[in-house]
Design a protein around this motif. Structure first.
Motif, PDB file in Angstrom:
ATOM      1  N   GLU A   2      69.753  23.467  81.787  1.00 41.20           N
ATOM      2  CA  GLU A   2      69.533  22.065  81.426  1.00 41.20           C
ATOM      3  C   GLU A   2      69.126  21.934  79.963  1.00 41.20           C
ATOM      4  N   THR A   3      69.474  20.813  79.378  1.00 35.42           N
ATOM      5  CA  THR A   3      68.986  20.457  78.046  1.00 35.42           C
ATOM      6  C   THR A   3      67.599  19.866  78.213  1.00 35.42           C
ATOM      7  N   VAL A   4      66.665  20.253  77.334  1.00 32.70           N
ATOM      8  CA  VAL A   4      65.269  19.866  77.518  1.00 32.70           C
ATOM      9  C   VAL A   4      64.694  19.336  76.215  1.00 32.70           C
ATOM     10  N   GLY A   5      63.950  18.245  76.310  1.00 31.37           N
ATOM     11  CA  GLY A   5      63.224  17.700  75.169  1.00 31.37           C
ATOM     12  C   GLY A   5      61.796  17.369  75.554  1.00 31.37           C
ATOM     13  N   GLY A   6      60.865  17.671  74.665  1.00 31.83           N
ATOM     14  CA  GLY A   6      59.471  17.310  74.859  1.00 31.83           C
ATOM     15  C   GLY A   6      58.986  16.509  73.669  1.00 31.83           C
ATOM     16  N   SER A   7      57.700  16.324  73.573  1.00 30.03           N
ATOM     17  CA  SER A   7      57.165  15.522  72.480  1.00 30.03           C
ATOM     18  C   SER A   7      57.351  16.190  71.124  1.00 30.03           C
ATOM     19  N   ASP A   8      57.470  17.517  71.094  1.00 30.04           N
ATOM     20  CA  ASP A   8      57.540  18.221  69.814  1.00 30.04           C
ATOM     21  C   ASP A   8      58.575  19.349  69.797  1.00 30.04           C
ATOM     22  N   PHE A   9      59.511  19.352  70.731  1.00 30.35           N
ATOM     23  CA  PHE A   9      60.555  20.378  70.750  1.00 30.35           C
ATOM     24  C   PHE A   9      61.805  19.812  71.424  1.00 30.35           C
ATOM     25  N   ALA A  10      62.926  20.450  71.156  1.00 32.82           N
ATOM     26  CA  ALA A  10      64.188  20.103  71.821  1.00 32.82           C
ATOM     27  C   ALA A  10      65.089  21.322  71.802  1.00 32.82           C
ATOM     28  N   PHE A  11      65.777  21.585  72.901  1.00 31.73           N
ATOM     29  CA  PHE A  11      66.746  22.675  72.906  1.00 31.73           C
ATOM     30  C   PHE A  11      67.864  22.391  73.910  1.00 31.73           C
ATOM     31  N   ARG A  12      69.033  22.951  73.616  1.00 29.99           N
ATOM     32  CA  ARG A  12      70.148  22.903  74.559  1.00 29.99           C
ATOM     33  C   ARG A  12      70.956  24.174  74.399  1.00 29.99           C
ATOM     34  N   ARG A  13      71.485  24.637  75.514  1.00 32.25           N
ATOM     35  CA  ARG A  13      72.309  25.840  75.493  1.00 32.25           C
ATOM     36  C   ARG A  13      73.596  25.547  74.728  1.00 32.25           C
ATOM     37  N   ASN A  14      74.063  26.524  73.945  1.00 35.33           N
ATOM     38  CA  ASN A  14      75.320  26.336  73.219  1.00 35.33           C
ATOM     39  C   ASN A  14      76.397  27.237  73.803  1.00 35.33           C
ATOM     40  N   ILE A  15      77.605  27.016  73.350  1.00 34.90           N
ATOM     41  CA  ILE A  15      78.752  27.701  73.939  1.00 34.90           C
ATOM     42  C   ILE A  15      78.780  29.186  73.566  1.00 34.90           C
ATOM     43  N   GLN A  16      78.030  29.570  72.518  1.00 33.89           N
ATOM     44  CA  GLN A  16      77.956  30.986  72.133  1.00 33.89           C
ATOM     45  C   GLN A  16      77.032  31.776  73.046  1.00 33.89           C
ATOM     46  N   GLY A  17      76.299  31.082  73.918  1.00 28.86           N
ATOM     47  CA  GLY A  17      75.404  31.766  74.839  1.00 28.86           C
ATOM     48  C   GLY A  17      73.944  31.686  74.449  1.00 28.86           C
ATOM     49  N   GLY A  18      73.659  31.178  73.243  1.00 29.34           N
ATOM     50  CA  GLY A  18      72.281  30.992  72.824  1.00 29.34           C
ATOM     51  C   GLY A  18      71.863  29.537  72.968  1.00 29.34           C
ATOM     52  N   TYR A  19      71.003  29.091  72.043  1.00 27.48           N
ATOM     53  CA  TYR A  19      70.495  27.727  72.102  1.00 27.48           C
ATOM     54  C   TYR A  19      70.476  27.111  70.699  1.00 27.48           C
ATOM     55  N   ASN A  20      70.655  25.816  70.652  1.00 27.56           N
ATOM     56  CA  ASN A  20      70.378  25.045  69.441  1.00 27.56           C
ATOM     57  C   ASN A  20      69.036  24.374  69.640  1.00 27.56           C
ATOM     58  N   ILE A  21      68.146  24.525  68.661  1.00 28.06           N
ATOM     59  CA  ILE A  21      66.788  24.027  68.814  1.00 28.06           C
ATOM     60  C   ILE A  21      66.416  23.124  67.636  1.00 28.06           C
ATOM     61  N   SER A  22      65.430  22.279  67.867  1.00 33.97           N
ATOM     62  CA  SER A  22      64.949  21.405  66.807  1.00 33.97           C
ATOM     63  C   SER A  22      63.525  20.983  67.116  1.00 33.97           C
ATOM     64  N   ARG A  23      62.911  20.390  66.108  1.00 39.03           N
ATOM     65  CA  ARG A  23      61.557  19.820  66.256  1.00 39.03           C
ATOM     66  C   ARG A  23      61.721  18.346  66.594  1.00 39.03           C
ATOM     67  N   ARG A  24      61.461  17.979  67.830  1.00 43.78           N
ATOM     68  CA  ARG A  24      61.664  16.587  68.254  1.00 43.78           C
ATOM     69  C   ARG A  24      60.541  15.699  67.723  1.00 43.78           C
ATOM     70  N   ASN A  25      60.861  14.401  67.577  1.00 41.17           N
ATOM     71  CA  ASN A  25      59.911  13.393  67.104  1.00 41.17           C
ATOM     72  C   ASN A  25      59.372  13.709  65.715  1.00 41.17           C
ATOM     73  N   ALA A  26      60.209  14.300  64.904  1.00 41.18           N
ATOM     74  CA  ALA A  26      59.815  14.560  63.513  1.00 41.18           C
ATOM     75  C   ALA A  26      61.075  14.723  62.681  1.00 41.18           C
ATOM     76  N   SER A  27      61.298  13.779  61.773  1.00 41.50           N
ATOM     77  CA  SER A  27      62.429  13.845  60.857  1.00 41.50           C
ATOM     78  C   SER A  27      61.927  13.540  59.458  1.00 41.50           C
TER      79      SER A  27
END
Length: 435
Positions: A249-274
């Motif tokens: 599953e793709t998951v987001g919280g107050s300060d993180f976000a991640f989703r599985r990518n097609i290469q088998g790893g994950y794309n991640i980011s810092r949620r609620n902060a730009s």
């Protein structure tokens, strides 16, 4: 600092005439081209760089309706339906997977906000599940003590580096002309309405123009005499691998976000902060965005740096026999916010056991075009017949891109709109042509 995008073979012939010219080869532009071509309408897409070179390949890759503004929900539902058909429609893999999206809430306020949204979701018959703290932790793979969560099993993900190129290639096969490294300098008019565009390669006569230029749209519109309210925000993403046993599953919280990518790893980011750079346009549009500054303050990290001087030097007006800014800068490739990505990595390693062995592969930044109400503009500009806007998607463009492209194609072709376009009308900003 850019992800590797699937290449698209451009058309070789430059048309002297077409029905519709689309400015911009991101997810909105290519989808509009596909649906126009499928309807048998001659269409030419002009991209100043390469297909999906900017934010359409640099976003999180989420395809969701959960948590969206109610005005966007019908468009989001239409988009999810189209995402589910897109592999078959294009004959290519766009990376779409209906894996579900989970939002994990840290406190009572966040939980109450999502429970209020669930009431809206129920009215639209959107499947959502309220999870208790134990189920939220289990489903997300976290050791963090969440207050609870909301899960939407019909949401999903797609691959930004694959999707827009796949759609563009399919549009070509359906008869669209796709031109890359072909910047549009301006719009020609006759009798007060659109009659063509001038590109760096020459003039194309047409009846309608769709501006789907993302972060460049305000600059192009301004040179055309149209005051489009829009500012830019920097988004940052890292790709990691060596994560064993992480959630599907793709998951987001107050300060993180991640989703599985097609290469088998994950794309991640810092949620609620730009990061929002302070630029001359920040002051020109201050009164329009003051409400957004107040409500979104905790999500924005204001920054004053070299972009202020860069944008101050950038011409805001030019003639069609001059080299335009779009030919000087073919692709926006901003430096990502390293400190925000470092924060995200620290949070994931601390709270998610599967991520403690992760290895970073690459990171990149992308510029997001944002409107004052964070809802896109999709529709005609009344003061310039034949000119249409499909821009300002405010970080939601990839997920609702198929619906947005279909909607603007419907409006241009005169077909029944896939959803009610009223919430996206340009006139809601009480502005049109510049005084």
């Amino acid at each position: 600092m850019a992800p590797k995008v699937e290449p698209v073979q451009p058309s070789t012939e430059f048309p002297a005439r077409t029905n519709v010219v689309i400015i911009g080869g991101g997810i909105i532009g290519v989808t509009a081209a596909l649906f126009l071509a499928r309807s048998g309408i001659p269409v030419t897409l002009c991209e100043k760089g390469h297909i999906a070179g900017e934010q359409s390949s640099r976003n999180w890759g989420w395809t969701r309706v959960m948590g969206r503004d109610e005005r966007e929900l019908p468009l989001g539902q239409a988009s999810l339906n189209l995402w589910g058909q897109m592999n078959e429609m294009t004959g290519r893999d766009t990376g779409f997977r209906q894996c579900g999206i989970l939002y994990a809430c840290d406190n009572e306020r966040e939980m109450n906000d999502f429970l209020k949204w669930k009431d809206i979701a129920d009215r639209y018959q959107i499947r959502t599940e309220v999870l208790d703290p134990a189920r939220t932790a289990e489903k997300s793979g976290s050791q963090r003590l969440f207050r609870g969560g909301l899960f939407c099993p019909t949401d999903g993900r797609a691959e930004p580096t694959m999707a827009a190129p796949a759609i563009a290639a399919a549009a070509r096969e359906q008869g669209a002309t796709v031109l890359t490294r072909c910047a549009v300098r301006g719009v020609e008019t006759r009798g007060g309405r659109v009659c063509g565009v001038v590109t760096e390669r020459g003039t194309i006569a047409c009846e309608s123009v769709i501006l789907a230029g993302g972060a460049w749209s305000r600059l192009f519109a301004g040179n055309t005499g149209i005051d489009l309210p829009s500012l830019q925000v920097l988004g940052s993403v890292a790709r990691v691998d060596n994560v064993e046993g992480g959630p599907e599953e793709t998951v987001g919280g107050s300060d993180f976000a991640f989703r599985r990518n097609i290469q088998g790893g994950y794309n991640i980011s810092r949620r609620n902060a730009s990061v929002a750079d302070i630029v001359p346009d920040s002051f020109r549009q201050f009164t329009r965005f003051i409400g957004a500054y107040r409500t979104g303050w905790r999500e924005l990290r204001l920054h004053l740096g070299r972009r202020f001087l860069e944008e101050m030097r950038m011409p805001r007006a030019w003639s069609m026999d001059e080299i335009s800014p779009f030919e000087i800068i073919r692709t926006l490739d901003p430096e990502p916010s390293h400190y925000l990505l470092d924060e995200a990595i620290t949070i994931l390693k601390r709270d998610f056991p599967a991520f403690r062995t992760m290895r970073e592969v690459e990171r990149w930044g992308g510029m997001i075009d944002v409107t004052p109400d964070a809802v896109p503009v999709i529709g005609p500009v009344d003061s310039l017949p034949g000119f249409y806007l499909a821009t300002g998607f405010s970080g939601h463009g990839f997920g609702i891109g198929p619906g947005g492209g279909r909607l603007i194609a419907d409006l241009v072709s005169g077909r029944t709109p896939v959803v009610d376009p009223t919430p996206f009308r340009f006139g809601r900003f009480n502005t049109d042509r510049r005084p």
